[in-house]
Design an enzyme around this catalytic site. Structure first.
Site, PDB file in Angstrom:
ATOM      1  N   ASP A  50       0.835  -1.203   0.000  1.00  0.00           N
ATOM      2  CA  ASP A  50       0.000   0.000   0.000  1.00  0.00           C
ATOM      3  C   ASP A  50       0.870   1.253   0.000  1.00  0.00           C
ATOM      4  O   ASP A  50       1.965   1.249   0.564  1.00  0.00           O
ATOM      5  CB  ASP A  50      -0.911  -0.034   1.246  1.00  0.00           C
ATOM      6  CG  ASP A  50      -2.079   0.927   1.129  1.00  0.00           C
ATOM      7  OD1 ASP A  50      -2.287   1.502   0.038  1.00  0.00           O
ATOM      8  OD2 ASP A  50      -2.790   1.109   2.135  1.00  0.00           O
ATOM      9  N   GLY A  80       0.131   5.393  -4.406  1.00  0.00           N
ATOM     10  CA  GLY A  80      -0.436   6.670  -4.812  1.00  0.00           C
ATOM     11  C   GLY A  80       0.158   7.829  -4.015  1.00  0.00           C
ATOM     12  O   GLY A  80       0.543   8.862  -4.578  1.00  0.00           O
ATOM     13  N   ARG A  81       0.277   7.632  -2.698  1.00  0.00           N
ATOM     14  CA  ARG A  81       0.844   8.702  -1.862  1.00  0.00           C
ATOM     15  C   ARG A  81       2.314   8.950  -2.187  1.00  0.00           C
ATOM     16  O   ARG A  81       2.788  10.078  -2.169  1.00  0.00           O
ATOM     17  CB  ARG A  81       0.677   8.348  -0.377  1.00  0.00           C
ATOM     18  CG  ARG A  81      -0.702   8.703   0.174  1.00  0.00           C
ATOM     19  CD  ARG A  81      -1.023   7.981   1.436  1.00  0.00           C
ATOM     20  NE  ARG A  81      -1.373   6.588   1.184  1.00  0.00           N
ATOM     21  CZ  ARG A  81      -1.510   5.665   2.114  1.00  0.00           C
ATOM     22  NH1 ARG A  81      -1.297   5.979   3.376  1.00  0.00           N
ATOM     23  NH2 ARG A  81      -1.854   4.438   1.792  1.00  0.00           N
ATOM     24  N   ASN A 133     -10.559  -3.120  -6.399  1.00  0.00           N
ATOM     25  CA  ASN A 133      -9.787  -2.164  -7.204  1.00  0.00           C
ATOM     26  C   ASN A 133     -10.436  -1.865  -8.562  1.00  0.00           C
ATOM     27  O   ASN A 133     -10.053  -0.905  -9.237  1.00  0.00           O
ATOM     28  CB  ASN A 133      -8.348  -2.659  -7.418  1.00  0.00           C
ATOM     29  CG  ASN A 133      -7.480  -2.546  -6.171  1.00  0.00           C
ATOM     30  OD1 ASN A 133      -6.519  -3.298  -5.994  1.00  0.00           O
ATOM     31  ND2 ASN A 133      -7.800  -1.600  -5.291  1.00  0.00           N
TER      32      ASN A 133
HETATM   33  C1  FPP Z   1      -2.096   0.194  -3.215  1.00  0.00           C
HETATM   34  O1  FPP Z   1      -1.568   1.492  -3.266  1.00  0.00           O
HETATM   35  C2  FPP Z   1      -1.510  -0.590  -4.266  1.00  0.00           C
HETATM   36  C3  FPP Z   1      -2.211  -1.191  -5.256  1.00  0.00           C
HETATM   37  C4  FPP Z   1      -3.682  -1.121  -5.364  1.00  0.00           C
HETATM   38  C5  FPP Z   1      -1.534  -1.910  -6.331  1.00  0.00           C
HETATM   39  C6  FPP Z   1      -0.320  -2.687  -5.936  1.00  0.00           C
HETATM   40  C7  FPP Z   1       0.434  -2.938  -7.149  1.00  0.00           C
HETATM   41  C8  FPP Z   1       1.781  -2.915  -7.273  1.00  0.00           C
HETATM   42  C9  FPP Z   1       2.687  -2.730  -6.148  1.00  0.00           C
HETATM   43  C10 FPP Z   1       2.410  -3.079  -8.572  1.00  0.00           C
HETATM   44  C11 FPP Z   1       1.749  -4.072  -9.423  1.00  0.00           C
HETATM   45  C12 FPP Z   1       2.438  -5.344  -9.396  1.00  0.00           C
HETATM   46  C13 FPP Z   1       2.037  -6.324 -10.207  1.00  0.00           C
HETATM   47  C14 FPP Z   1       2.789  -7.575 -10.264  1.00  0.00           C
HETATM   48  C15 FPP Z   1       0.843  -6.141 -11.044  1.00  0.00           C
HETATM   49  P1  FPP Z   1      -2.553   2.725  -3.506  1.00  0.00           P
HETATM   50  O2  FPP Z   1      -2.575   3.010  -4.945  1.00  0.00           O
HETATM   51  O3  FPP Z   1      -3.882   2.434  -2.917  1.00  0.00           O
HETATM   52  O4  FPP Z   1      -1.806   3.823  -2.723  1.00  0.00           O
HETATM   53  P2  FPP Z   1      -2.466   5.031  -1.926  1.00  0.00           P
HETATM   54  O5  FPP Z   1      -3.262   4.440  -0.798  1.00  0.00           O
HETATM   55  O6  FPP Z   1      -1.283   5.819  -1.442  1.00  0.00           O
HETATM   56  O7  FPP Z   1      -3.315   5.803  -2.899  1.00  0.00           O
END
Ligand code: FPP
Length: 253
Positions: free
Chosen positions: A33, A36-37, A81
């Site tokens: 997680d 995005g941040r 998602n």
């Molecule tokens: C959450 O961060 C992350 C995800 C929803 C995606 C995780 C994906 C990866 C690390 C890369 C993809 C890897 C493969 C193998 C497909 P967020 O976007 O919710 O972050 P935030 O809470 O800061 O907005």
């Protein structure tokens, strides 16, 4: 672990060795997680955070292998998602494609068995083909299992398991009174490997977010403020050290 053979319940649950003080878990699962941040703090689009997240995944897989983990599960795309903008969903699909295409040879050579956990419905055909290729090519590998949870949700996984068991009851092969924890565990997508002793979530959030809800019954949790794209070997080691200091009693004294 034999490919495709469901583990008996006692082999899937945490064993005394991996639960002893100072022990190392066999299976670590990570909620990646904070992409995005991470991007926002750099005034970059969210997609760039996910791209950096793949680099963190590469570092973590390598470290997990070096540290002797049997199974590493990563939450890459949840059933929730899909609510994100279509462009971000497509970007996450593209990252899975490029990760498998660019890393499959290296992971295979390192003896990593790849399994993709989650519903196949809704995924584009070329992704389904890539998943099949990665799983088939690496099926006999034994150094470590990398489980990529993609289009995964713990509740959806339980729904699918309940449907499968209900069909067996309807067909007359299963007596409802014989349904127990072992039968449910064997009906989940995770039937072939042990439950995670340790679940790590990055970015400071302290939630399970529909991840491995059945399998985490006895998991220890480590929450780190590190944003996923910054995560690496030292953070994994720190989580393992924290786990080693925990006392696990499984309901006993
Ligand atoms: C959450 O961060 C992350 C995800 C929803 C995606 C995780 C994906 C990866 C690390 C890369 C993809 C890897 C493969 C193998 C497909 P967020 O976007 O919710 O972050 P935030 O809470 O800061 O907005």
């Amino acid at each position: 672990m034999a490919a495709g053979a469901a583990l008996p319940l006692e082999a899937r649950a945490p064993d005394a060795a991996s639960a002893a003080p100072g022990a190392r878990p066999r299976h670590v699962a990570i909620i990646m997680d904070g992409n995005g941040r991470w991007a926002k703090s750099r005034h970059q689009p969210r997609t760039l955070g996910h791209k950096a997240g793949v680099d963190a995944l590469r570092r973590t897989v390598e470290a997990a292998g070096d540290l002797g983990l049997e199974v590493l599960t990563v939450y890459a795309f949840s059933t929730e998602n899909w609510r994100r903008p279509a462009s971000e969903v497509e970007w996450l699909f593209a990252l899975l494609r490029s990760y498998v295409r660019s890393d499959l040879d290296r992971l295979d050579a390192a003896g990593v068995r790849i399994r993709v956990l989650g519903r196949r419905e809704g995924l584009p055909q070329d992704i389904l083909d890539l998943i099949a290729l990665a799983e088939t090519r690496t099926a006999a590998n034994t150094a470590m299992t990398l489980v990529i949870a993609f289009n995964y949700g713990g509740q959806a996984e339980l729904v699918d398991a309940m449907r499968a068991i209900a069909r067996r009851v309807l067909l007359g092969g299963v007596d409802p009174d014989s349904i127990d924890e072992a039968m449910i565990a064997e009906s989940l997508g995770t039937a072939d490997w042990p439950d995670p002793e340790l679940i790590v979530r990055t970015s400071g959030e302290q939630r399970l977010s529909n991840f491995l809800i059945w399998q985490s019954a006895y998991s220890e949790f480590v929450f780190t403020p590190v944003l996923w794209p910054d995560f690496g070997r030292r953070d994994l080691e720190a989580a393992l050290n924290e786990y080693a200091g925990r006392q696990r009693r499984f309901g006993g004294v």
